[in-house]
Design an enzyme around this catalytic site. Sequence first.
Site, PDB file in Angstrom:
ATOM      1  N   ARG A 171       1.113  -1.246  -0.101  1.00 51.96           N
ATOM      2  CA  ARG A 171       0.264  -0.392  -0.012  1.00 51.96           C
ATOM      3  C   ARG A 171       0.853   1.554   0.099  1.00 51.96           C
ATOM      4  NH1 ARG A 171      -2.663  -0.367   4.726  1.00 51.96           N
ATOM      5  NH2 ARG A 171      -1.922   1.609   5.482  1.00 51.96           N
ATOM      6  N   TYR A 210     -11.464  18.061 -18.045  1.00 56.35           N
ATOM      7  CA  TYR A 210     -12.088  16.865 -18.105  1.00 56.35           C
ATOM      8  C   TYR A 210     -13.509  16.375 -17.063  1.00 56.35           C
ATOM      9  CZ  TYR A 210     -13.306  12.077 -16.355  1.00 56.35           C
ATOM     10  OH  TYR A 210     -13.390  10.408 -16.766  1.00 56.35           O
ATOM     11  N   ASP A 236      -2.557  19.441 -16.135  1.00 55.18           N
ATOM     12  CA  ASP A 236      -3.150  18.246 -16.650  1.00 55.18           C
ATOM     13  C   ASP A 236      -3.026  17.975 -17.658  1.00 55.18           C
ATOM     14  OD1 ASP A 236      -4.904  16.139 -17.910  1.00 55.18           O
ATOM     15  OD2 ASP A 236      -6.753  16.310 -16.783  1.00 55.18           O
ATOM     16  N   LYS A 271      -3.973   7.000 -20.882  1.00 59.06           N
ATOM     17  CA  LYS A 271      -4.283   7.454 -21.754  1.00 59.06           C
ATOM     18  C   LYS A 271      -2.981   7.480 -22.412  1.00 59.06           C
ATOM     19  CE  LYS A 271      -8.629   8.625 -20.687  1.00 59.06           C
ATOM     20  NZ  LYS A 271      -8.706   8.795 -19.293  1.00 59.06           N
TER      21      LYS A 271
END
Length: 385
Positions: free
Chosen positions: A52, A104, A177, A202
Amino acid sequence: MKKNSLAPETLAAQALRHIDEATGSVVPPMLATSTFARDENYDLREGYIYSRYAGPTTTHAEEIIAALEGSDDSLLFNSGMSASVAVVEALPPQAHVVAQGMMYHVGLQWLDRQAARGVISLDHFPAGDLDALADQIQPGKTKLVWIETPANGDWSITDIAAAAELAHAAGAILMVDSTAAPPCTQKPLDLGADISFHSATKYMGGHSDFTAGVLSARTDLHIWDEIRNVRSFQGTILPAFEAWLLIRSLRTLHIRYAACSSNAMAFAKHFAAHRDIETVLYPGLPTHPSHHVAANQMHNGFGGMMSILINGKDNRAFEMAKKTELFIPATSLGGVESLIEHRRTVAGPDSGIPDNLLRISIGIEHIDDLIADFEQALGATAHLG
């Protein structure tokens, strides 16, 4: 040869010149485990304790991205949204955030939701409009300026260096972004940004077979350690298998992006003056309103993303999205396959996206086939023209 003397294409293709010492494998191994045994002195081996927090395969992928971004550190998450959430979670309570009004759509919806809950205060500005951005920034109060360039939807461009100056003058950090412009063409940190963000699903991933998000920054960024803590508490680190797939994908990033960019430019030029097309929104075209800004900060192509506004009745674009045979009607971008999307249907009626807009993600198929497919879809809907 020293790694720091090698070109980014070489570093990516050879995964930082990694050869597995145990086997000689030229493909980096995947080390999938939830926990790590201590050595005979009860010390941690290589600093790993529990997956984790970190794991060797995920760390390797992060090191490749950091080398490409020119960052001190990169952190991988199990989705782009979990990476975005971690940044805002790391801000002080009720921090003021300024973000684009077109970006987005899920990220925008989440920011609006956080503002409605009183977690943050939020103002929007039109993408690319630096004067409007300056008007929304509140010196001493604004903690985060969030831009996306090229902007998802109309592919408008924001000048990263200018936005960084505005943010820093007010004491805020700038997150960019840069999902549609991976580090093989655009490096936000070199232009003054504090955080470079990608939905690594992407272009970095490029094969539509996993989801991931990544943040890159200088380690002296005052919220960087807190972002890492948020990831650990939330358990949103990218698992080993997805990290291994990402390493595979990063090795071909440069050639994939170049192929998509080349195809997209040819496609955009073909349809720019088409009688059935109102306009083609593509930063690579000289007719794009911010082409000069894009050319200044995107140095190896303009990517495969564009939006095309179709002439005719309101439902023609929607019908076209159902008529293509090669373009796949699916939501995503940056993969090797070409996608088409009636964006208003996906983003919703409050998105401000017009009914006649089709969002296109150009892949690496033969350009003649892509042009022919779009032409036949235009012909199949000619009765709606």
